[in-house]
Design a protein around this motif. Structure first.
Motif, PDB file in Angstrom:
ATOM      1  N   GLY A 141       5.594   7.639 -23.003  1.00  0.00           N
ATOM      2  CA  GLY A 141       4.189   7.297 -22.873  1.00  0.00           C
ATOM      3  C   GLY A 141       3.967   6.393 -21.681  1.00  0.00           C
ATOM      4  N   ASP A 142       3.083   5.419 -21.819  1.00  0.00           N
ATOM      5  CA  ASP A 142       2.673   4.583 -20.693  1.00  0.00           C
ATOM      6  C   ASP A 142       3.682   3.484 -20.392  1.00  0.00           C
ATOM      7  N   ASN A 143       4.003   3.331 -19.104  1.00  0.00           N
ATOM      8  CA  ASN A 143       4.847   2.244 -18.609  1.00  0.00           C
ATOM      9  C   ASN A 143       4.122   1.577 -17.449  1.00  0.00           C
ATOM     10  N   THR A 144       3.900   0.268 -17.530  1.00  0.00           N
ATOM     11  CA  THR A 144       3.238  -0.468 -16.459  1.00  0.00           C
ATOM     12  C   THR A 144       4.289  -1.167 -15.601  1.00  0.00           C
ATOM     13  N   LEU A 145       4.323  -0.812 -14.310  1.00  0.00           N
ATOM     14  CA  LEU A 145       5.237  -1.437 -13.356  1.00  0.00           C
ATOM     15  C   LEU A 145       4.458  -2.455 -12.541  1.00  0.00           C
ATOM     16  N   THR A 146       5.029  -3.643 -12.375  1.00  0.00           N
ATOM     17  CA  THR A 146       4.381  -4.719 -11.622  1.00  0.00           C
ATOM     18  C   THR A 146       5.093  -4.917 -10.293  1.00  0.00           C
ATOM     19  N   SER A 150       0.838  -1.201   0.000  1.00  0.00           N
ATOM     20  CA  SER A 150       0.000   0.000   0.000  1.00  0.00           C
ATOM     21  C   SER A 150       0.876   1.256   0.000  1.00  0.00           C
ATOM     22  N   ASN A 151       0.193   2.406  -0.033  1.00  0.00           N
ATOM     23  CA  ASN A 151       0.865   3.718   0.029  1.00  0.00           C
ATOM     24  C   ASN A 151       1.943   3.883  -1.042  1.00  0.00           C
ATOM     25  N   LEU A 152       1.606   3.462  -2.246  1.00  0.00           N
ATOM     26  CA  LEU A 152       2.592   3.530  -3.328  1.00  0.00           C
ATOM     27  C   LEU A 152       2.877   4.968  -3.747  1.00  0.00           C
ATOM     28  N   ALA A 153       4.137   5.210  -4.036  1.00  0.00           N
ATOM     29  CA  ALA A 153       4.567   6.494  -4.604  1.00  0.00           C
ATOM     30  C   ALA A 153       5.597   6.188  -5.695  1.00  0.00           C
ATOM     31  N   PRO A 154       5.496   6.872  -6.843  1.00  0.00           N
ATOM     32  CA  PRO A 154       4.495   7.885  -7.182  1.00  0.00           C
ATOM     33  C   PRO A 154       3.104   7.266  -7.338  1.00  0.00           C
ATOM     34  N   VAL A 155       2.096   8.141  -7.366  1.00  0.00           N
ATOM     35  CA  VAL A 155       0.731   7.636  -7.470  1.00  0.00           C
ATOM     36  C   VAL A 155       0.476   7.114  -8.883  1.00  0.00           C
ATOM     37  N   ASP A 156      -0.511   6.259  -8.993  1.00  0.00           N
ATOM     38  CA  ASP A 156      -0.860   5.657 -10.277  1.00  0.00           C
ATOM     39  C   ASP A 156      -1.213   6.744 -11.301  1.00  0.00           C
ATOM     40  N   GLY A 157      -0.610   6.652 -12.491  1.00  0.00           N
ATOM     41  CA  GLY A 157      -0.874   7.622 -13.546  1.00  0.00           C
ATOM     42  C   GLY A 157       0.031   8.833 -13.528  1.00  0.00           C
ATOM     43  N   SER A 158       1.044   8.838 -12.655  1.00  0.00           N
ATOM     44  CA  SER A 158       1.951   9.984 -12.564  1.00  0.00           C
ATOM     45  C   SER A 158       2.804  10.119 -13.824  1.00  0.00           C
ATOM     46  N   GLN A 187       0.390  -6.236  -7.926  1.00  0.00           N
ATOM     47  CA  GLN A 187      -0.418  -5.112  -8.368  1.00  0.00           C
ATOM     48  C   GLN A 187       0.408  -4.284  -9.340  1.00  0.00           C
ATOM     49  N   THR A 188      -0.266  -3.445 -10.090  1.00  0.00           N
ATOM     50  CA  THR A 188       0.418  -2.676 -11.128  1.00  0.00           C
ATOM     51  C   THR A 188       0.338  -1.190 -10.827  1.00  0.00           C
ATOM     52  N   LEU A 189       1.316  -0.480 -11.373  1.00  0.00           N
ATOM     53  CA  LEU A 189       1.421   0.967 -11.205  1.00  0.00           C
ATOM     54  C   LEU A 189       1.720   1.560 -12.571  1.00  0.00           C
ATOM     55  N   LEU A 190       0.871   2.502 -13.017  1.00  0.00           N
ATOM     56  CA  LEU A 190       1.055   3.127 -14.321  1.00  0.00           C
ATOM     57  C   LEU A 190       1.891   4.391 -14.169  1.00  0.00           C
ATOM     58  N   ILE A 191       3.001   4.456 -14.897  1.00  0.00           N
ATOM     59  CA  ILE A 191       3.858   5.635 -14.930  1.00  0.00           C
ATOM     60  C   ILE A 191       3.931   6.121 -16.373  1.00  0.00           C
ATOM     61  N   ARG A 192       3.646   7.408 -16.584  1.00  0.00           N
ATOM     62  CA  ARG A 192       3.700   7.991 -17.918  1.00  0.00           C
ATOM     63  C   ARG A 192       5.004   8.778 -18.061  1.00  0.00           C
ATOM     64  N   LEU A 212       3.272  18.026 -18.962  1.00  0.00           N
ATOM     65  CA  LEU A 212       2.797  17.377 -17.748  1.00  0.00           C
ATOM     66  C   LEU A 212       3.903  16.674 -16.974  1.00  0.00           C
ATOM     67  N   ALA A 213       5.004  16.344 -17.639  1.00  0.00           N
ATOM     68  CA  ALA A 213       6.125  15.694 -16.965  1.00  0.00           C
ATOM     69  C   ALA A 213       7.102  16.700 -16.371  1.00  0.00           C
ATOM     70  N   GLY A 214       6.868  18.001 -16.630  1.00  0.00           N
ATOM     71  CA  GLY A 214       7.748  19.029 -16.087  1.00  0.00           C
ATOM     72  C   GLY A 214       8.818  19.514 -17.032  1.00  0.00           C
ATOM     73  N   ASN A 215       8.878  18.970 -18.254  1.00  0.00           N
ATOM     74  CA  ASN A 215       9.821  19.479 -19.245  1.00  0.00           C
ATOM     75  C   ASN A 215       9.381  20.865 -19.704  1.00  0.00           C
ATOM     76  N   SER A 216      10.349  21.756 -19.942  1.00  0.00           N
ATOM     77  CA  SER A 216      10.035  23.105 -20.414  1.00  0.00           C
ATOM     78  C   SER A 216      10.812  23.417 -21.685  1.00  0.00           C
ATOM     79  N   GLY A 217      10.137  24.107 -22.602  1.00  0.00           N
ATOM     80  CA  GLY A 217      10.765  24.629 -23.810  1.00  0.00           C
ATOM     81  C   GLY A 217      10.428  26.100 -23.928  1.00  0.00           C
ATOM     82  N   SER A 218      11.292  26.877 -24.545  1.00  0.00           N
ATOM     83  CA  SER A 218      11.054  28.315 -24.599  1.00  0.00           C
ATOM     84  C   SER A 218      11.575  28.918 -25.889  1.00  0.00           C
TER      85      SER A 218
END
Length: 206
Positions: A77-82, A24-32, A95-100, A172-178
């Motif tokens: 894109g999507d990465n499924t961690l088991t 339980s209490n997984l970090a990062p949260v699912d879909g991060s 259980q699985t955890l989705l990381i984008r 959404l991942a925090g990358n910046s371009g300018s």
């Protein structure tokens, strides 16, 4: 006991465990979203006789029911961690955890005004494009602007002299371009223009 009446006794203690480990209490949260690899996965695990805990096959470090492990994520894109856990009684849980993942910076282009442009009117329009599928926000000189598709248009008031126009896009991942252009505004004090409509030039009147 044998026929002579001799006897002996043997006893064994054992635990009955039918409950699988609880993660339980997984970090990062699912879909991060993440812009880096590996990703540090952590959480808590509850079990009386835990033997293994892995994430995508990588062995986690467990200390006082808290675990952590760094796991590579290779795909944009999507990465499924088991997450897999097992105990001495052969009970298992998964259980699985989705990381984008997004490792690419947004590409920002300013189409108007041109870099180095000079203006006599302080009110201008800044236009351009952002190439990025997962835009979080776009700012022009710190002010948030909205995209229409992948284009932006924003009214800007210049100060006298040189002005820097800085457009920053963040995903959404925090990358910046300018992108950045420098333009100038010079106030011109023009005398009023006087024109006559009547009488017409060369006309005769009483």
């Amino acid at each position: 006991t044998d026929i002579a009446g001799n006897s002996t006794q043997l006893s064994r203690q054992f635990n009955i465990d039918t409950e699988p480990p609880v993660v339980s209490n997984l970090a990062p949260v699912d879909g991060s979203w993440t812009a880096t690899s590996p990703v540090l996965v952590s959480g808590t695990v509850t079990d009386l006789s835990l033997t293994t805990l892995t994430v995508n096959g990588f062995e986690a470090t467990v200390d006082n029911n808290t675990f952590s492990v760094a796991v590579p994520v290779h795909n944009e894109g999507d990465n499924t961690l088991t997450i897999s856990a097992g105990d001495l009684a052969a009970n298992t849980s998964t259980q699985t955890l989705l990381i984008r993942s997004d490792f690419t910076e947004p590409v920002v282009t300013i189409s108007l005004p041109a870099d180095g442009a000079e203006f006599e009117d302080p009110n201008i329009v800044v236009e351009g494009t952002v190439v990025e599928l997962n835009v979080a926000n776009v700012t022009i000189n710190g002010a948030v602007v909205l995209l229409t598709g992948n284009t932006f248009s924003h009214q800007l008031t210049l100060a006298e002299g040189d002005n820097t126009i800085a457009v920053v896009a963040t995903d959404l991942a925090g990358n910046s371009g300018s992108a950045q252009h420098t333009v100038s505004y010079q106030y011109v004090n023009r005398p009023p223009i006087i024109s006559f409509t009547h009488p017409e030039e060369g006309s005769t009147t009483n």
